[in-house]
Write an enzyme that holds these catalytic residues in place. Structure first.
Site, PDB file in Angstrom:
ATOM      1  N   ILE A 189      -0.171  30.992  63.158  1.00 31.89           N
ATOM      2  CA  ILE A 189      -1.786  30.102  62.762  1.00 31.89           C
ATOM      3  C   ILE A 189      -1.987  29.632  64.171  1.00 31.89           C
ATOM      4  O   ILE A 189      -1.481  28.531  64.706  1.00 31.89           O
ATOM      5  CB  ILE A 189      -1.105  28.487  61.351  1.00 31.89           C
ATOM      6  CG1 ILE A 189      -0.494  29.185  60.237  1.00 31.89           C
ATOM      7  CG2 ILE A 189      -2.260  27.857  60.949  1.00 31.89           C
ATOM      8  CD1 ILE A 189      -0.245  29.293  59.057  1.00 31.89           C
ATOM      9  N   VAL A 190      -3.170  28.861  64.171  1.00 31.07           N
ATOM     10  CA  VAL A 190      -3.515  28.424  65.296  1.00 31.07           C
ATOM     11  C   VAL A 190      -4.144  26.860  64.603  1.00 31.07           C
ATOM     12  O   VAL A 190      -5.138  27.556  64.006  1.00 31.07           O
ATOM     13  CB  VAL A 190      -4.649  29.497  65.868  1.00 31.07           C
ATOM     14  CG1 VAL A 190      -5.328  28.840  67.471  1.00 31.07           C
ATOM     15  CG2 VAL A 190      -3.753  30.558  66.990  1.00 31.07           C
ATOM     16  N   GLY A 227      -7.251  29.144  62.938  1.00 27.51           N
ATOM     17  CA  GLY A 227      -7.358  30.989  62.965  1.00 27.51           C
ATOM     18  C   GLY A 227      -5.756  30.943  61.815  1.00 27.51           C
ATOM     19  O   GLY A 227      -4.997  30.363  62.669  1.00 27.51           O
ATOM     20  N   ASP A 238      -1.952  45.732  74.119  1.00 30.62           N
ATOM     21  CA  ASP A 238      -2.721  45.587  73.332  1.00 30.62           C
ATOM     22  C   ASP A 238      -3.877  44.869  73.733  1.00 30.62           C
ATOM     23  O   ASP A 238      -4.584  44.285  72.400  1.00 30.62           O
ATOM     24  CB  ASP A 238      -1.689  44.527  72.174  1.00 30.62           C
ATOM     25  CG  ASP A 238      -2.604  45.033  70.738  1.00 30.62           C
ATOM     26  OD1 ASP A 238      -3.126  45.589  70.694  1.00 30.62           O
ATOM     27  OD2 ASP A 238      -2.729  44.090  70.058  1.00 30.62           O
ATOM     28  N   GLY A 249      -3.216  34.430  61.886  1.00 32.05           N
ATOM     29  CA  GLY A 249      -2.939  36.227  61.719  1.00 32.05           C
ATOM     30  C   GLY A 249      -1.944  35.958  60.717  1.00 32.05           C
ATOM     31  O   GLY A 249      -1.542  35.568  60.391  1.00 32.05           O
ATOM     32  N   PHE A 291       0.789  37.079  62.287  1.00 30.37           N
ATOM     33  CA  PHE A 291       2.443  36.707  62.430  1.00 30.37           C
ATOM     34  C   PHE A 291       2.195  35.208  62.607  1.00 30.37           C
ATOM     35  O   PHE A 291       2.899  34.033  62.874  1.00 30.37           O
ATOM     36  CB  PHE A 291       3.096  36.481  64.027  1.00 30.37           C
ATOM     37  CG  PHE A 291       3.056  38.568  63.418  1.00 30.37           C
ATOM     38  CD1 PHE A 291       3.740  38.586  62.733  1.00 30.37           C
ATOM     39  CD2 PHE A 291       2.162  39.533  64.134  1.00 30.37           C
ATOM     40  CE1 PHE A 291       4.040  40.545  63.020  1.00 30.37           C
ATOM     41  CE2 PHE A 291       2.128  40.928  63.729  1.00 30.37           C
ATOM     42  CZ  PHE A 291       3.427  40.787  63.347  1.00 30.37           C
TER      43      PHE A 291
END
Ligand SMILES: *[C@@H]1O[C@H](CO)[C@@H](O)[C@H](O)[C@H]1NC(C)=O
Ligand SMILES: *[C@@H]1O[C@H](CO)[C@@H](O)[C@H](O)[C@H]1NC(C)=O
Ligand SMILES: *[C@@H]1O[C@H](CO)[C@@H](O)[C@H](O)[C@H]1NC(C)=O
Ligand SMILES: *[C@@H]1O[C@H](CO)[C@@H](O)[C@H](O)[C@H]1NC(C)=O
Ligand SMILES: *[C@@H]1O[C@H](CO)[C@@H](O)[C@H](O)[C@H]1NC(C)=O
Length: 821
Positions: free
Chosen positions: A519-520, A513, A634, A515, A517
């Site tokens: 990376i996974v 994944g 959030d 985003g 900010f």
């Protein structure tokens, strides 16, 4: 011809007469279902007593495959749930048994040759009556007046089941003991090897015994609940617990709130203690609310003296030592922080220094634990924790202390002091603090890192720890810390080299994944467990990015709950900021509720309701269950991860914040996700716990409707519209899951759930319920809930139009919602 006619008439009359007779028998049989038996009457096999409200039935039965006959009482809704047996170890061979009063002072069960196989003695009464009450209690009284004193009652002679109103513990008048004894087997109600008692030496606590050995403790009573059974928060409103300490008794019992479902606590022959509730919503079945022992760490003294059990650790590595101790059976010093699944216990690393009233020792806190066995501990309820510390400090034989009562909040009051050994310690949700006496040398910074490791209550961290620890030993003792020196800190830091190994040097194949900010990556631990590695992008390494990172580590360290994702470790080396989490097989909630038909189908209505319950519990925990008030800030479906059993795990605490009540003015703006942020936050930047409640409400409505709210608040407006037209269940039509029209129970549960969602998205923050109230409303279907107060529709600028919604506008909104699918 005439004769034939006469015959016909006669036969008809006979037939009528027979019918009448049968009817008469039937009604007399119905009338004979009494709830009591008087002196001179008898009850034989096939006959029953039924309590006035019909809940309980007394009669003869054969358990399982056995053909032997027993006199017992069962739940009428489910006749194989026998909760009390009279002749447990004196079965009748056949159906010739009979219950009858014998003389003036005993109720007896006779066999076919009229020998007594069971009897209950009571104070002589000239007119004894035995009655099965609607509480399930079988009571003998003199005369049938409800007010006369009971001379004998089955509740004083429990079998394997505790019902509301019953007790465990000691009767100090009579010296008697109330305890549960399991059946020998499913077919044999004679007393088996497992017993459940209330131990009253030290602090009261419930213990499960196998013969004379302790198998499982619930942890001590802390004024609110048994310290090792936080599950009670799920049902304490319906089935409140009570521990009584008085000159006449030391007991534990519970009651049932009016209107709550039937419940029982049973110890079965396999040694499992379980609380079950008869759930009529699911068509009638026993649902388990609590089961103990739960896991390997519940096994009594699993990790030996001074051991500390972590159920979340990798298998074969549950056992660690409390800080300042090392395993007795350690083979090499390098593995000294991991007891390889041994129950051998741990020994102190550095000797204490205490003699003649002088000491240099100090205390360290072991946070979040089920307190150790208090059997030999001394207890004083009348002092403050500070005095307790002084007492322990002044007494060289004192090894540890803890608060005895947490009712007042804070660190608690009262004092438990351990002098001989610390036994049966484990991590548990909502656990308490244990203050452990350690040598002064354990407080040096040099020694700090390994001790932090030992504390780490993290899944599979032990494996990481071992590797890290070895590398540490080899390298210099360079310790990298972004974290303030916080005693509760329990997240280990791991080196970049190890993370590179686990993720194949951040290989693209391992990427799962990405985003804005970070990376996974997916990673594999040597033992085979999969983890998620979240690596901050270099572009995100601004001051704010670093701050968010530190905050996430800090906030996560203090939190442990089954509905929150667990931070296993972090890395902060040079320009790398990396977080290591449990891996979540089923990605996140948004993927499934807004996805294609296949993805949506993986979440049926029950599963969606369970998800909502789970998320509510997680947020309620953040909002105070952990002791701190954490605002997530959030919450959105993208931040709700789903594990392989579809349990929700709230993630992404980079924005979370410890909530201080005296926060001055509006705070610095943070990025908010449109559609989820509360209106007062969008307009005035006011951030409170109620902002999370709003976001939760949106998640709830999105989960049930399959529609995005979006920055136009279209879903909320749509829902209000339907609510006003009394058509709120229409909301379910867009989820693309078959509408549950044939399941009225489910439908009403869903409807109730939507109503709770609407309460959460009310315009005025103080109208929105607290998350703890949301949990209570979701958990108990009989709890009255208020109708939500309809809000004016808000346009995208955040202004409130004067005329809330006319037909055209509603149509437009509908159009928008459909477009979004
Ligand atoms: C049991 O009661 C029934 C009537 O209720 C009576 O006919 C019968 O004789 C009684 N049996 C004995 C053994 O007392
Ligand atoms: C319980 O119910 C079953 C089926 O309804 C019946 O066969 C059985 O005899 C009942 N047992 C008792 C003890 O009443
Ligand atoms: C029991 O009740 C009867 C009348 O119902 C009464 O005559 C008797 O004194 C009471 N007490 C005892 C001990 O039998
Ligand atoms: C005993 O209880 C455990 C835990 O609830 C359950 O898994 C098991 O099936 C029960 N055994 C029997 C025979 O009821
Ligand atoms: C309490 O003391 C007794 C007697 O010394 C001992 O047998 C027992 O194991 C101790 N229990 C605990 C929990 O320390």
């Amino acid at each position: 011809m005439r004769a034939t006619r006469q015959l016909l008439v006669h036969s008809l009359l006979l037939l009528l007469w027979i019918c009448f007779f049968l009817l008469a028998i039937q009604t007399s049989a119905a009338a004979s279902v009494a709830d009591k038996l008087e002196k001179g009457q008898n009850l034989t096999d096939g006959e029953t007593l039924v309590s006035a409200g019909g809940s309980f039935t007394l009669g003869f039965f054969s358990p399982g495959v056995s053909t032997k006959r027993y006199l017992g009482i069962w739940f009428s809704v489910c006749n194989d749930t026998v909760y009390w047996v009279a002749n447990r170890d004196q079965p009748l061979p056949d159906k010739s048994g009979m219950l009858v009063f014998d003389g003036v002072d005993s109720l007896v069960l006779l066999d076919g040759s009229r020998r007594t196989v069971w009897s209950s003695n009571f104070m002589a009464a000239s007119a004894p009556v035995v009655q099965l009450l609607e509480s399930g209690n079988l009571v003998v009284r003199n005369g049938s007046s409800d007010t006369s004193l009971s001379l004998w009652q089955s509740f004083d002679h429990p079998s394997d089941t505790l019902l509301p109103g019953m007790k465990l513990g000691s009767n100090l008048w009579t010296g008697g003991e109330w305890q549960l004894t399991a059946w020998r087997s499913a077919d044999d109600p004679s007393p088996g090897d497992y017993r459940r008692t209330l131990e009253t030496r030290g602090l009261p606590e419930i213990v499960l015994w196998h013969r004379d050995a302790k198998k499982y403790r619930t942890g001590p009573w802390n004024g609110l609940y048994f310290n090792g059974v936080p599950e009670v928060f799920w049902y304490a409103d319906k089935y409140p617990l009570r521990v009584t300490t008085s000159p006449s008794e030391k007991t534990y019992g519970y009651t049932a709130a009016p209107g709550s479902f039937l419940t029982r606590v049973v110890v079965n022959h396999t040694g499992a203690a379980e609380r079950l509730v008869w759930d009529v919503r699911t068509g009638g079945q026993w649902r388990s609310y609590f089961k103990g022992p739960r896991d390997t760490c519940d096994t009594y003294a699993r990790c030996g003296p001074f051991g500390l059990c972590d159920a979340g650790a990798a298998s074969s590595a549950f056992c660690g030592c409390v800080e300042g101790f090392s395993p007795v059976s350690a083979e090499s010093p390098s593995s000294s922080q991991v007891v390889k699944d041994s129950a051998g216990g741990c020994r102190r690393d550095a000797p204490l220094d205490c003699a003649g009233g002088k000491t240099t020792d100090d205390f360290k806190v072991v946070p979040g634990v089920k307190l150790p066995d208090t059997q030999n501990a001394s207890v004083d309820m009348g002092v403050e924790l500070e005095d307790c510390r002084r007492r322990c400090f002044a007494d060289c034989s004192c090894l540890a202390y803890a608060a005895a009562d947490i009712r007042g909040g804070g660190d608690g009051t009262g004092c438990v002091i351990w002098k001989d050994v610390i036994l049966d310690l484990r991590f548990v949700a909502r656990g308490q603090n244990l203050y452990l006496r350690l040598s002064k040398s354990e407080f040096d910074d040099q020694k700090r890192f390994p001790t932090v490791l030992v504390l780490a209550p993290v899944a599979s961290a032990v494996t990481i720890l071992l590797v890290v620890f070895l590398i540490w030993r080899r390298r210099s003792r360079r310790i990298i810390g972004v974290i303030p020196q916080n005693p509760a800190m329990a997240v280990p830091s791991v080196s970049l080299a190890i993370i590179k190994g686990i993720t194949k040097n951040f290989s693209e194949n391992n990427m799962i994944g990405q985003g804005g900010f970070s990376i996974v990556y997916k990673g594999q631990l040597p033992e085979g467990r999969t983890i998620a590695v979240k690596r901050l992008k270099q572009s995100a390494l601004t001051t704010k990015g670093k701050k968010d990172f530190a905050r996430e580590v800090e906030v996560m360290a203090g939190l442990r709950h089954s509905s929150l994702v667990r931070l296993l470790a972090y890395c902060n080396e040079g320009k790398e900021r990396i977080l290591i989490y449990e891996y979540m097989k089923n990605t996140s909630l948004n993927v499934h509720i807004f996805g294609n038909a296949n993805l949506r189908a993986s979440l049926n209505w029950r599963r969606r309701l369970e998800l909502i319950h789970g998320i509510a519990h997680g947020v309620a925990y953040l909002h105070g269950g952990s002791g701190d008030n954490v605002i997530h800030r959030d919450l959105k479906p993208g931040n709700i991860l789903l594990d392989d059993e579809w349990r929700p795990k709230i993630a992404d605490f980079g924005t979370a914040k410890l909530f201080a009540v005296d926060q001055p003015g509006p705070e610095q703006t943070i990025v908010v996700s449109p559609g989820y942020a509360a209106p007062e936050y969008v307009r005035q930047g006011r951030m409170t716990l109620k902002c999370d409640v709003h976001s939760f409400g949106v998640i709830l409505l999105e989960t049930l409707s399959g529609q995005r709210n979006g920055d136009t608040q279209s879903l909320i407006s749509h829902a209000w519209g339907l609510w006003e037209q009394n058509m709120i269940v229409e909301l379910l039509n867009t989820a693309m899951v078959p509408f549950p029209e044939s399941e009225p129970e489910l439908l009403s549960e869903l409807k109730r759930c939507i109503q709770i969602g609407l309460l959460c998205v009310q315009e005025t923050p103080c109208d929105r319920p607290a998350m703890s109230a949301v949990v209570a409303m979701l958990a108990s279907p009989t709890l009255q809930i208020d109708p939500p107060r309809t809000a004016p529709v808000i346009d995208s600028e955040g202004a409130v139009p004067s005329n809330s919604s006319d037909g055209l506008e509603t149509d437009l909104l509908r159009a928008t919602t459909t477009d979004l699918t």
